[in-house]
Design an enzyme around this catalytic site. Structure first.
Site, PDB file in Angstrom:
ATOM      1  N   GLY A   2      -4.119 -43.442  12.422  1.00 18.44           N
ATOM      2  CA  GLY A   2      -3.449 -44.724  13.755  1.00 18.44           C
ATOM      3  C   GLY A   2      -3.478 -46.528  13.085  1.00 18.44           C
ATOM      4  O   GLY A   2      -4.159 -46.241  12.868  1.00 18.44           O
ATOM      5  N   LYS A  29      -9.662 -46.032  16.912  1.00 16.13           N
ATOM      6  CA  LYS A  29      -9.623 -44.933  15.669  1.00 16.13           C
ATOM      7  C   LYS A  29     -11.436 -45.171  15.885  1.00 16.13           C
ATOM      8  O   LYS A  29     -11.985 -44.115  16.100  1.00 16.13           O
ATOM      9  CB  LYS A  29      -8.979 -45.130  14.330  1.00 16.13           C
ATOM     10  CG  LYS A  29      -7.739 -44.691  14.033  1.00 16.13           C
ATOM     11  CD  LYS A  29      -7.435 -45.859  13.071  1.00 16.13           C
ATOM     12  CE  LYS A  29      -7.077 -46.459  12.233  1.00 16.13           C
ATOM     13  NZ  LYS A  29      -6.778 -47.704  13.758  1.00 16.13           N
ATOM     14  N   THR A  41     -13.591 -46.676  17.490  1.00 17.25           N
ATOM     15  CA  THR A  41     -14.418 -45.980  18.842  1.00 17.25           C
ATOM     16  C   THR A  41     -14.064 -44.783  19.792  1.00 17.25           C
ATOM     17  O   THR A  41     -15.139 -43.938  19.273  1.00 17.25           O
ATOM     18  CB  THR A  41     -13.400 -47.055  19.829  1.00 17.25           C
ATOM     19  OG1 THR A  41     -13.609 -48.365  19.835  1.00 17.25           O
ATOM     20  CG2 THR A  41     -13.997 -46.376  20.860  1.00 17.25           C
ATOM     21  N   GLU A  48     -14.276 -47.547   8.910  1.00 12.07           N
ATOM     22  CA  GLU A  48     -13.565 -47.793   7.789  1.00 12.07           C
ATOM     23  C   GLU A  48     -14.407 -49.311   7.505  1.00 12.07           C
ATOM     24  O   GLU A  48     -14.946 -49.108   8.834  1.00 12.07           O
ATOM     25  CB  GLU A  48     -12.325 -48.441   8.188  1.00 12.07           C
ATOM     26  CG  GLU A  48     -11.035 -48.954   6.933  1.00 12.07           C
ATOM     27  CD  GLU A  48     -10.336 -48.996   8.303  1.00 12.07           C
ATOM     28  OE1 GLU A  48      -8.465 -49.325   7.406  1.00 12.07           O
ATOM     29  OE2 GLU A  48     -10.587 -49.400   9.490  1.00 12.07           O
ATOM     30  N   TYR A  77      -5.470 -61.491   5.259  1.00  9.82           N
ATOM     31  CA  TYR A  77      -4.033 -62.294   6.513  1.00  9.82           C
ATOM     32  C   TYR A  77      -3.837 -63.733   6.567  1.00  9.82           C
ATOM     33  O   TYR A  77      -3.143 -64.041   7.474  1.00  9.82           O
ATOM     34  CB  TYR A  77      -5.246 -62.097   8.164  1.00  9.82           C
ATOM     35  CG  TYR A  77      -5.503 -60.436   8.479  1.00  9.82           C
ATOM     36  CD1 TYR A  77      -3.660 -59.703   8.004  1.00  9.82           C
ATOM     37  CD2 TYR A  77      -6.273 -60.065   8.658  1.00  9.82           C
ATOM     38  CE1 TYR A  77      -4.278 -58.716   8.834  1.00  9.82           C
ATOM     39  CE2 TYR A  77      -6.881 -58.797   9.047  1.00  9.82           C
ATOM     40  CZ  TYR A  77      -5.607 -57.544   9.237  1.00  9.82           C
ATOM     41  OH  TYR A  77      -5.544 -56.298   9.028  1.00  9.82           O
ATOM     42  N   GLN A  82      -5.186 -54.257   0.027  1.00  3.17           N
ATOM     43  CA  GLN A  82      -5.357 -52.612  -0.867  1.00  3.17           C
ATOM     44  C   GLN A  82      -6.428 -51.726  -2.391  1.00  3.17           C
ATOM     45  O   GLN A  82      -6.422 -50.518  -1.570  1.00  3.17           O
ATOM     46  CB  GLN A  82      -3.786 -51.734  -1.378  1.00  3.17           C
ATOM     47  CG  GLN A  82      -2.952 -52.839   0.591  1.00  3.17           C
ATOM     48  CD  GLN A  82      -3.877 -51.793   1.535  1.00  3.17           C
ATOM     49  OE1 GLN A  82      -3.618 -52.842   2.938  1.00  3.17           O
ATOM     50  NE2 GLN A  82      -3.618 -50.630   1.353  1.00  3.17           N
ATOM     51  N   ASP A 131     -12.616 -42.268   9.918  1.00  2.00           N
ATOM     52  CA  ASP A 131     -12.098 -43.527  10.558  1.00  2.00           C
ATOM     53  C   ASP A 131     -11.536 -43.945   9.513  1.00  2.00           C
ATOM     54  O   ASP A 131     -11.497 -44.717   8.280  1.00  2.00           O
ATOM     55  CB  ASP A 131     -13.094 -44.435  11.167  1.00  2.00           C
ATOM     56  CG  ASP A 131     -11.875 -45.597  11.609  1.00  2.00           C
ATOM     57  OD1 ASP A 131     -11.087 -45.688  11.474  1.00  2.00           O
ATOM     58  OD2 ASP A 131     -12.580 -46.877  11.332  1.00  2.00           O
ATOM     59  N   ARG A 132      -9.821 -43.608   9.884  1.00  2.23           N
ATOM     60  CA  ARG A 132      -8.100 -43.825   8.412  1.00  2.23           C
ATOM     61  C   ARG A 132      -8.228 -42.779   7.648  1.00  2.23           C
ATOM     62  O   ARG A 132      -9.744 -42.152   7.188  1.00  2.23           O
ATOM     63  CB  ARG A 132      -8.832 -45.437   8.347  1.00  2.23           C
ATOM     64  CG  ARG A 132      -7.027 -45.349   7.098  1.00  2.23           C
ATOM     65  CD  ARG A 132      -6.498 -46.648   7.241  1.00  2.23           C
ATOM     66  NE  ARG A 132      -6.227 -47.148   9.047  1.00  2.23           N
ATOM     67  CZ  ARG A 132      -6.061 -48.145   9.302  1.00  2.23           C
ATOM     68  NH1 ARG A 132      -6.524 -49.461   9.022  1.00  2.23           N
ATOM     69  NH2 ARG A 132      -5.488 -48.484  10.677  1.00  2.23           N
TER      70      ARG A 132
END
Length: 212
Positions: free
Chosen positions: A10, A16, A18, A34, A46, A57, A82-83
């Protein structure tokens, strides 16, 4: 027969991590989260996406590949991840390239590495997609208060959502459960979490019946 690998996917802020933690506690699964805060490029990314897109990446891709190998090497327990490694390539790297933040040369180098890795990757037994619209994502991101995420632009989140929808609509690698979390608060409302668990239980029963 218990599943070995459950994965939650997501957009940024969809919940995700949590959910992975809550499912881990509920089912007794091992949670594999993650490594966002461990990525040494994320804060720089960022601040200057053009310069750091390839680096951030590649770090995530390598980290996810290690996670998948660890999951499949652990035969005696179920892991909730998670992911996924697919999101790294089909969502985030693709979006950075199409948005002009990753050059064609860097993107092709990234894809070459991804395709070499994916040949050794088994898909999760169950993929759970947390579907969330932009207002929900923004609220969640603001709530968790990571200062470097304040620079995330709405159009960036929107583009990611579009890539997610395209990927999920064409996902055929295994069982898929889509959960719309826009009106759910599975952290503070027990009924909302129970609603998610009931959906997962149905999928797990289906997996068990297929294996029998």
């Amino acid at each position: 027969m218990q599943p070995q690998h459950i994965a939650i996917c997501g957009n940024i802020g969809s919940g995700k991590t949590t959910l992975a933690q809550k499912l881990s506690k509920h089912y007794g699964w091992q949670a594999l989260l993650e490594s966002v805060d461990d990525n040494p490029y994320l804060r720089d990314f960022y601040g200057d996406m053009n310069r750091w897109a390839f680096h951030v990446q590649m770090y995530f891709l390598n980290s996810r590949f290690k996670q998948v190998n660890k999951i499949r090497a652990t035969n005696d327990k179920t892991t909730v991840q998670d992911r996924t490694i697919y999101e790294d390539a089909y969502i985030f790297a693709t979006n950075l390239h199409s948005s002009g933040f990753m050059s064609e040369r860097d993107f092709q180098s990234y894809l070459d590495t991804f395709h070499s890795m994916i040949a050794y990757v088994q898909p999760p037994d169950l993929l759970i997609y947390l579907k969330a619209d932009i207002p929900k994502l923004v609220r969640q991101i603001e709530k968790r208060g990571r200062d470097y995420e304040y620079a995330i632009r709405i159009d960036y989140l929107r583009n990611l959502n579009e890539h997610y929808e395209q990927w999920i609509n064409n996902y055929t690698s295994g069982k898929l459960l889509v959960i719309d979390v826009n009106n759910l608060d599975f952290v503070t409302r027990i009924d909302d979490f129970a609603h998610i668990v009931s959906k997962i239980d149905l999928e797990l029963n289906s997996l068990f019946n297929q294996a029998s």
